[in-house]
Every structure is written in structure tokens, then in C-alpha cells.
Design a protein around this motif. Structure first.
Motif, PDB file in Angstrom:
ATOM      1  N   LYS A   1       9.201-113.639 -54.034  1.00 13.78           N
ATOM      2  CA  LYS A   1      10.179-114.557 -54.134  1.00 13.78           C
ATOM      3  C   LYS A   1      11.711-114.247 -54.306  1.00 13.78           C
ATOM      4  O   LYS A   1      12.521-114.339 -53.616  1.00 13.78           O
ATOM      5  CB  LYS A   1       9.801-115.516 -55.362  1.00 13.78           C
ATOM      6  CG  LYS A   1      10.977-116.650 -55.593  1.00 13.78           C
ATOM      7  CD  LYS A   1      10.445-117.423 -56.589  1.00 13.78           C
ATOM      8  CE  LYS A   1      11.573-118.740 -56.882  1.00 13.78           C
ATOM      9  NZ  LYS A   1      11.230-119.565 -58.162  1.00 13.78           N
ATOM     10  N   ALA A   2      11.773-113.089 -55.012  1.00 14.80           N
ATOM     11  CA  ALA A   2      12.943-112.063 -55.062  1.00 14.80           C
ATOM     12  C   ALA A   2      13.439-111.715 -53.786  1.00 14.80           C
ATOM     13  O   ALA A   2      14.630-111.531 -53.334  1.00 14.80           O
ATOM     14  CB  ALA A   2      13.081-111.202 -56.121  1.00 14.80           C
ATOM     15  N   GLU A   3      12.437-111.021 -53.121  1.00 16.56           N
ATOM     16  CA  GLU A   3      12.834-110.208 -51.894  1.00 16.56           C
ATOM     17  C   GLU A   3      13.078-111.532 -50.820  1.00 16.56           C
ATOM     18  O   GLU A   3      14.198-111.326 -50.001  1.00 16.56           O
ATOM     19  CB  GLU A   3      11.644-109.674 -51.390  1.00 16.56           C
ATOM     20  CG  GLU A   3      11.815-108.688 -50.003  1.00 16.56           C
ATOM     21  CD  GLU A   3      10.652-108.225 -49.833  1.00 16.56           C
ATOM     22  OE1 GLU A   3      10.228-107.978 -48.646  1.00 16.56           O
ATOM     23  OE2 GLU A   3       9.691-107.670 -50.533  1.00 16.56           O
ATOM     24  N   SER A   4      12.299-112.581 -50.864  1.00 19.62           N
ATOM     25  CA  SER A   4      12.688-113.535 -49.819  1.00 19.62           C
ATOM     26  C   SER A   4      14.198-114.115 -50.240  1.00 19.62           C
ATOM     27  O   SER A   4      15.021-114.515 -49.341  1.00 19.62           O
ATOM     28  CB  SER A   4      11.749-114.870 -49.691  1.00 19.62           C
ATOM     29  OG  SER A   4      11.881-115.676 -50.942  1.00 19.62           O
ATOM     30  N   GLU A   5      14.626-114.209 -51.535  1.00 23.64           N
ATOM     31  CA  GLU A   5      15.897-114.676 -51.770  1.00 23.64           C
ATOM     32  C   GLU A   5      16.971-113.759 -51.288  1.00 23.64           C
ATOM     33  O   GLU A   5      18.018-113.977 -50.820  1.00 23.64           O
ATOM     34  CB  GLU A   5      15.901-114.760 -53.294  1.00 23.64           C
ATOM     35  CG  GLU A   5      15.561-116.123 -53.923  1.00 23.64           C
ATOM     36  CD  GLU A   5      16.539-117.677 -53.293  1.00 23.64           C
ATOM     37  OE1 GLU A   5      17.853-117.402 -53.365  1.00 23.64           O
ATOM     38  OE2 GLU A   5      15.921-118.332 -52.723  1.00 23.64           O
ATOM     39  N   ASN A   6      16.658-112.452 -51.406  1.00 23.41           N
ATOM     40  CA  ASN A   6      17.638-111.412 -51.281  1.00 23.41           C
ATOM     41  C   ASN A   6      17.792-111.477 -49.442  1.00 23.41           C
ATOM     42  O   ASN A   6      18.942-111.253 -48.995  1.00 23.41           O
ATOM     43  CB  ASN A   6      16.998-110.114 -51.554  1.00 23.41           C
ATOM     44  CG  ASN A   6      17.265-109.797 -53.089  1.00 23.41           C
ATOM     45  OD1 ASN A   6      18.148-110.604 -53.760  1.00 23.41           O
ATOM     46  ND2 ASN A   6      16.504-108.738 -53.691  1.00 23.41           N
ATOM     47  N   ALA A   7      16.656-111.645 -48.858  1.00 20.43           N
ATOM     48  CA  ALA A   7      16.758-111.602 -47.269  1.00 20.43           C
ATOM     49  C   ALA A   7      17.688-112.972 -47.060  1.00 20.43           C
ATOM     50  O   ALA A   7      18.254-112.717 -46.130  1.00 20.43           O
ATOM     51  CB  ALA A   7      15.350-111.782 -46.655  1.00 20.43           C
ATOM     52  N   ARG A   8      17.375-114.029 -47.553  1.00 18.90           N
ATOM     53  CA  ARG A   8      18.150-115.126 -47.463  1.00 18.90           C
ATOM     54  C   ARG A   8      19.661-115.050 -47.508  1.00 18.90           C
ATOM     55  O   ARG A   8      20.219-115.297 -46.864  1.00 18.90           O
ATOM     56  CB  ARG A   8      17.471-116.464 -48.122  1.00 18.90           C
ATOM     57  CG  ARG A   8      18.224-117.722 -47.685  1.00 18.90           C
ATOM     58  CD  ARG A   8      17.884-118.830 -48.875  1.00 18.90           C
ATOM     59  NE  ARG A   8      18.167-118.747 -50.161  1.00 18.90           N
ATOM     60  CZ  ARG A   8      19.531-118.696 -50.749  1.00 18.90           C
ATOM     61  NH1 ARG A   8      20.578-118.910 -49.866  1.00 18.90           N
ATOM     62  NH2 ARG A   8      20.027-118.301 -52.018  1.00 18.90           N
TER      63      ARG A   8
ATOM     64  N   ALA B   1      -2.278-112.061 -63.744  1.00 21.79           N
ATOM     65  CA  ALA B   1      -0.873-111.545 -64.223  1.00 21.79           C
ATOM     66  C   ALA B   1      -0.322-110.553 -62.816  1.00 21.79           C
ATOM     67  O   ALA B   1       0.987-110.516 -62.522  1.00 21.79           O
ATOM     68  CB  ALA B   1      -0.866-110.175 -65.184  1.00 21.79           C
ATOM     69  N   GLU B   2      -1.232-109.788 -62.026  1.00 19.26           N
ATOM     70  CA  GLU B   2      -0.928-109.031 -60.813  1.00 19.26           C
ATOM     71  C   GLU B   2      -0.542-110.080 -59.843  1.00 19.26           C
ATOM     72  O   GLU B   2       0.755-109.948 -59.225  1.00 19.26           O
ATOM     73  CB  GLU B   2      -1.949-108.383 -60.229  1.00 19.26           C
ATOM     74  CG  GLU B   2      -2.430-107.098 -61.189  1.00 19.26           C
ATOM     75  CD  GLU B   2      -3.736-106.207 -60.795  1.00 19.26           C
ATOM     76  OE1 GLU B   2      -4.148-106.768 -59.716  1.00 19.26           O
ATOM     77  OE2 GLU B   2      -4.067-105.334 -61.453  1.00 19.26           O
ATOM     78  N   LEU B   3      -1.096-111.024 -59.668  1.00 19.33           N
ATOM     79  CA  LEU B   3      -0.666-112.169 -58.670  1.00 19.33           C
ATOM     80  C   LEU B   3       0.670-112.745 -58.996  1.00 19.33           C
ATOM     81  O   LEU B   3       1.601-112.903 -58.119  1.00 19.33           O
ATOM     82  CB  LEU B   3      -1.591-113.003 -58.510  1.00 19.33           C
ATOM     83  CG  LEU B   3      -2.908-112.597 -57.777  1.00 19.33           C
ATOM     84  CD1 LEU B   3      -3.913-113.641 -57.756  1.00 19.33           C
ATOM     85  CD2 LEU B   3      -2.824-112.344 -56.385  1.00 19.33           C
ATOM     86  N   ALA B   4       0.999-112.941 -60.171  1.00 20.12           N
ATOM     87  CA  ALA B   4       2.166-113.578 -60.576  1.00 20.12           C
ATOM     88  C   ALA B   4       3.266-112.483 -60.413  1.00 20.12           C
ATOM     89  O   ALA B   4       4.238-113.026 -59.951  1.00 20.12           O
ATOM     90  CB  ALA B   4       2.007-113.832 -62.061  1.00 20.12           C
ATOM     91  N   ASP B   5       2.928-111.404 -60.808  1.00 26.12           N
ATOM     92  CA  ASP B   5       4.063-110.343 -60.429  1.00 26.12           C
ATOM     93  C   ASP B   5       4.460-110.275 -59.094  1.00 26.12           C
ATOM     94  O   ASP B   5       5.557-110.182 -58.512  1.00 26.12           O
ATOM     95  CB  ASP B   5       3.527-109.101 -61.161  1.00 26.12           C
ATOM     96  CG  ASP B   5       4.607-107.799 -60.818  1.00 26.12           C
ATOM     97  OD1 ASP B   5       5.720-107.916 -61.468  1.00 26.12           O
ATOM     98  OD2 ASP B   5       4.388-106.873 -60.208  1.00 26.12           O
ATOM     99  N   GLN B   6       3.268-110.079 -58.112  1.00 29.96           N
ATOM    100  CA  GLN B   6       3.614-109.993 -56.740  1.00 29.96           C
ATOM    101  C   GLN B   6       4.295-111.366 -56.256  1.00 29.96           C
ATOM    102  O   GLN B   6       5.188-111.146 -55.099  1.00 29.96           O
ATOM    103  CB  GLN B   6       2.319-109.952 -56.134  1.00 29.96           C
ATOM    104  CG  GLN B   6       1.558-108.865 -55.978  1.00 29.96           C
ATOM    105  CD  GLN B   6      -0.037-108.709 -55.666  1.00 29.96           C
ATOM    106  OE1 GLN B   6      -0.399-109.731 -54.956  1.00 29.96           O
ATOM    107  NE2 GLN B   6      -0.709-107.588 -55.720  1.00 29.96           N
ATOM    108  N   TYR B   7       3.976-112.438 -56.677  1.00 33.42           N
ATOM    109  CA  TYR B   7       4.681-113.669 -56.472  1.00 33.42           C
ATOM    110  C   TYR B   7       6.346-113.498 -56.591  1.00 33.42           C
ATOM    111  O   TYR B   7       6.894-113.795 -55.799  1.00 33.42           O
ATOM    112  CB  TYR B   7       4.119-114.899 -56.867  1.00 33.42           C
ATOM    113  CG  TYR B   7       4.959-116.260 -56.897  1.00 33.42           C
ATOM    114  CD1 TYR B   7       5.070-116.927 -55.781  1.00 33.42           C
ATOM    115  CD2 TYR B   7       5.712-116.630 -57.892  1.00 33.42           C
ATOM    116  CE1 TYR B   7       5.890-117.955 -55.689  1.00 33.42           C
ATOM    117  CE2 TYR B   7       6.366-117.646 -57.887  1.00 33.42           C
ATOM    118  CZ  TYR B   7       6.353-118.432 -56.648  1.00 33.42           C
ATOM    119  OH  TYR B   7       7.273-119.615 -56.600  1.00 33.42           O
TER     120      TYR B   7
END
Length: 189
Positions: free
Chosen positions: A62-69, A52-58
Motif C-alpha cells: 500500500k505504501a509503495e503504491s501510494e509513493n508510485a501514485r 502478521a506477515e500478510l498484514a505487513d506485506q499489505y
């Protein structure tokens, strides 16, 4: 009376008691299975928590990379849209000078020449501020096909493959050829 036959290993059954100590094998196995089950359940809970922690981190990554893109795309769009803003801003004084020169109705030839020279200096300065550099090889310079375009080869007393004359200046913009210099080149002897 016959003597009792001793039990060998293959005849023992689970749940039987040991004749000397009276240990219940079935109870020992049940206890072992319960401990193993409890350990497996604890391991499972730990792995589920970690998953669950890894899924949350993922999801966060993913959201951070989308925002950066998205931010990068916005910056690229703005850069393209306003890329010529600085260049155009440095050309406005040149435009003002040309308009002012044309507004003078009774200008003498001398005034027009002085105005044209001043305007040319403004234009050259504006180009230099925007990293536009002149390519103007001197006679005798080695011909460079990356910077020069040979229009013709002419017989000359100079070394072969050297510039004889410049027909039109060339220009670089930030180390990229905007237009090569048009030159005549000395022919081999």
C-alpha cells in the motif's frame, strides 16, 4: 448367587475400566483432547504469524503504491508545467530573426523578403521538430473529413468528392488534428 450381568455399550460410562485390559477411557480421552488442543494452538500460532506477515506485506504494498501514485502525479504536474518548454525553445530563433529584421532601419524590399523567407524556413523547421505537420492536399485528392473541412462544393471536371482548391492549410500535431485544411470540393455531376 446370581450371575453378573455383562455391561453393554450403552451402559459404559466414561472413566470406567475395561474388565479385560483395565484401560482407563477417561485418561485416553483426556490425552486425545490435550493433543488436539496442542495441535490447534500450534495451528493458531502459525496462522497468527502468517496473518502478521500478510498484514505487513499489505502495508508495504500500500505504501509503495501510494509513493508510485505520488511520483506519477509529480511527473504529470512537471510535464504539464514544462510541456511547451521544448516548443518554445525551438521558436526562440524565429523570434530572434524577426527582431533582427525589424532592427534594420534602411532595409530594402529585397532584404525584407529574404529575411521573411529565412524566418519562415526557421518557423517551419521548428514546427516539424515538434511534430507539427502540414495538411496541404493537392487538387484531385480524395476529400477526407478527418483531415479536411469543406467550405463549399463547386462544379468541376474532377471526380465528385475530390479537393478542387485549398483555401487554408491544415495542421496535425503528433497525429492529432490541430486544424483541418479548409478546401473546396468537387460537386457530384
Amino acid at each position: 448367587m446370581s450371575e453378573p450381568t455383562p455391561l453393554n455399550q450403552s451402559q459404559e460410562t466414561p472413566g470406567a475400566t475395561d474388565p479385560q485390559g483395565g484401560v482407563d477411557v477417561k485418561a485416553v480421552l483426556a490425552n486425545f483432547e490435550a493433543e488436539a488442543l496442542a495441535k490447534c494452538q500450534a495451528d493458531l500460532t502459525e496462522l497468527q504469524t502468517k496473518s502478521a506477515e500478510l498484514a505487513d506485506q499489505y502495508l508495504r504494498a500500500k505504501a509503495e503504491s501510494e509513493n508510485a501514485r505520488r511520483r506519477a502525479e509529480d511527473e504529470i504536474t512537471k510535464a504539464r508545467k514544462f510541456a511547451v518548454e521544448g516548443f518554445a525553445d525551438s521558436l526562440l530563433p524565429v523570434l530572434d530573426s524577426l527582431e533582427a529584421g525589424l532592427a534594420i532601419k534602411d532595409a530594402t524590399l529585397e532584404h525584407i523578403r529574404e529575411g521573411a523567407q529565412a524566418t519562415l524556413r526557421q518557423l517551419v523547421a521548428a514546427l516539424e521538430r515538434n511534430k507539427v505537420v502540414t495538411i496541404n492536399p493537392a487538387a484531385g485528392d480524395k476529400f477526407d473529413p478527418h483531415l479536411h473541412q469543406a467550405i463549399s462544393m463547386v462544379p468541376s471536371s474532377q471526380d465528385a468528392n475530390t479537393v478542387v482548391a485549398v483555401l487554408q492549410k491544415g495542421y496535425l500535431i503528433a497525429d492529432r488534428i490541430l486544424r483541418p485544411a479548409l478546401v473546396t470540393v468537387a460537386a457530384p455531376k
